[in-house]
Design an enzyme around this catalytic site. Structure first.
Site, mmCIF file in Angstrom:
data_model
loop_
_atom_site.group_PDB
_atom_site.id
_atom_site.type_symbol
_atom_site.label_atom_id
_atom_site.label_comp_id
_atom_site.label_asym_id
_atom_site.label_seq_id
_atom_site.Cartn_x
_atom_site.Cartn_y
_atom_site.Cartn_z
ATOM 1 N N LYS A 144 0.832 -1.203 0.000
ATOM 2 C CA LYS A 144 0.000 0.000 0.000
ATOM 3 C C LYS A 144 0.862 1.247 0.000
ATOM 4 C CE LYS A 144 -4.022 -2.152 0.228
ATOM 5 N NZ LYS A 144 -5.105 -2.013 -0.746
ATOM 6 N N LYS A 154 0.855 -9.735 -3.353
ATOM 7 C CA LYS A 154 -0.168 -9.651 -4.394
ATOM 8 C C LYS A 154 -0.216 -8.253 -4.994
ATOM 9 C CE LYS A 154 -5.188 -9.680 -4.917
ATOM 10 N NZ LYS A 154 -5.215 -8.221 -5.183
ATOM 11 N N ASP A 196 -2.462 -5.420 -6.720
ATOM 12 C CA ASP A 196 -3.889 -5.155 -6.667
ATOM 13 C C ASP A 196 -4.432 -4.992 -8.075
ATOM 14 O OD1 ASP A 196 -6.232 -5.073 -5.268
ATOM 15 O OD2 ASP A 196 -5.586 -3.505 -3.900
ATOM 16 N N GLU A 197 -5.746 -4.753 -8.169
ATOM 17 C CA GLU A 197 -6.424 -4.859 -9.457
ATOM 18 C C GLU A 197 -5.946 -3.856 -10.499
ATOM 19 O OE1 GLU A 197 -8.744 -1.711 -7.282
ATOM 20 O OE2 GLU A 197 -7.748 -3.578 -6.747
ATOM 21 N N HIS A 226 -9.062 -11.859 -9.256
ATOM 22 C CA HIS A 226 -9.593 -10.655 -8.615
ATOM 23 C C HIS A 226 -10.927 -10.346 -9.268
ATOM 24 C CE1 HIS A 226 -10.039 -6.661 -6.993
ATOM 25 N NE2 HIS A 226 -8.935 -6.790 -6.286
ATOM 26 N N LYS A 229 -14.572 -4.077 4.799
ATOM 27 C CA LYS A 229 -15.081 -2.762 4.416
ATOM 28 C C LYS A 229 -16.103 -2.815 3.294
ATOM 29 C CE LYS A 229 -11.350 -1.914 1.079
ATOM 30 N NZ LYS A 229 -10.185 -1.091 0.731
#
Length: 419
Positions: free
Chosen positions: A154, A180, A182-183, A272, A313
């Site tokens: 992140k 991983k 992310d998308e 994903h 979330k």
């Protein structure tokens, strides 16, 4: 001359055969439209019906009509049976063009949702399915008795390759199994694909030797199909064991093609589900996540994001039910490992495992990297939370027994979930 009337697509006495594809729809008939009329139009439009009489001899037609065979007005549910010969074997785009195509825009219904499918053997056998399934936890990783732990560096886009690899090293050293992408991280100038893959997998090999546990990387290869194949080949050349595909945005034909090539390359596929909520978020319209998960299994992914049972979330959904289907018997086809992700942190791990069981991937991003002690400490806290849960010890008790990283995480986040 023969005309095809809508009534031909309604038979409430019909008994489905074992070769029919059975689809459950939730509908709201348009104003002035009866339930029977709306249901028959769903079956008609999704198979071989049309609104006008046709100049075709009955002897020249193959009977491929779908049948609406059950209506429950109290739940808004309509069941439709489709003959297997209506479909092209092994073509998910063609199947979805029938059962989730034009019907989504019909004026005969105010809303329509494809909620569930029951797949006959004849159709299932046209697909490869997962190459590894749950075997990936032991064949490619060292997680035979616990969840696989995953993290996304992140922020998910914007990090340099140097920063990406540094975060990966800390996460792996702290106890995470998989890094991983992310998308939306693929091949951007700030973190080029080939450099990121080469350096990250080299670091994974170092940490595998250092920790004695297999470390690997879910590499996002999402792109135009030929480019995805080239990227998968590059991952294999660098010694990686996994690729990741944004299955909805890439498209099901691309997923099927990648699956065939990944078998030759020995790569597992992480799915994903970016963009899934465009289809499944509204309870009354679209395509359910349950069906998206079913399609993903048939097309051949080894793990897929299915939600957090309300502990993260994202909007709540039937995660336990979806996961159970992914693990269920499907004429011998391999199963799929569910991935829980989205707002998870160590303080919710016990509740997550109670809800979903241990044979899952747990992905935490901010819940690792936002730890006051940094990424390595955050990874240790997540691993400690898993250890506590599997030992039947409360997180608070385990944290107080010398597991300082978990204690810090509990002090910061408690057991609350983000929004």
């Amino acid at each position: 001359m023969t005309g095809i009337e809508y009534d031909d697509f309604l038979d409430l006495d019909y008994a489905p055969t074992d070769t029919d594809l059975l689809c459950e729809f939730t509908i709201a008939p348009a104003e002035g439209m009866s339930w029977e009329a709306a249901a028959s139009r769903v079956a008609s439009e999704s198979s071989n019906g049309t609104w006008a009489a046709l100049h075709v001899e009955a002897s020249e037609l193959t009977d491929l009509s779908a049948v609406a065979y059950d209506i429950d007005e109290s739940t808004g549910t309509v069941m439709v049976a489709y003959p297997a010969d209506l479909f092209e074997m092994g073509s998910m785009p063609q199947i979805l063009s029938c059962i989730a195509g034009n019907i989504m825009g019909m004026k005969a219904v105010d809303s329509i949702r494809l909620a569930d499918c029951e797949w006959p053997r004849q159709l299932v056998e046209g697909f490869h399915g997962p190459q590894f399934g749950s075997a990936v936890m032991t064949e490619k990783l060292d997680a035979d008795d616990r969840p696989v732990l995953v993290t996304v560096p992140k922020p998910k886009v914007g990090l340099s390759t140097d920063a990406h690899v540094d975060i990966a090293e800390q996460a792996w050293r702290g106890g995470v199994d998989l890094l991983k992408d992310d998308e939306n991280l693929t091949d951007q100038p700030f973190n080029p694909f080939e450099e990121r893959v080469e350096r990250s997998l080299a670091k994974a090999r170092e940490l595998t030797e250092e920790t004695g546990e297999t470390k690997d990387y879910l590499v996002n290869i999402t792109a135009e199909t030929d480019e995805m194949i080239r990227r998968a080949e590059f991952v294999a050349e660098q010694g990686g064991g996994f690729v990741m595909v944004d299955v909805v945005t890439a498209g099901w034909a691309s997923v099927q093609t990648v699956r065939e090539h990944c078998e030759d390359l020995g790569l597992a596929i992480h799915a994903h589900r970016a963009m899934h909520a465009a289809f499944d978020r509204m309870e009354h319209h679209g395509v359910s996540m349950r069906v998206i998960a079913q399609v993903s299994r048939l097309c051949g992914v080894d793990h897929i994001h299915t939600g957090t049972a309300g502990l993260g979330k994202l909007a709540n959904e039937d995660t336990p039910g979806i996961n159970a289907w992914l693990k269920s018997d499907l004429y011998g086809m391999n199963d799929v490992v569910p991935c829980a992700s989205g707002g998870l942190h160590p303080g919710v791990v016990d509740a997550l495992l109670d809800a979903l069981g241990p044979e899952i991937l747990i992905q935490a991003g901010g819940g690792i990297h936002g730890h006051p002690g940094g990424t390595e400490a955050g990874s240790r806290a997540l691993r400690q939370a898993v250890e506590a849960s599997q030992q039947g010890v409360s997180l608070a008790e385990y944290a107080a027994d010398g597991h300082d990283e978990l204690q810090t995480a509990l002090d910061k986040w408690g057991s609350e979930t983000p929004r």
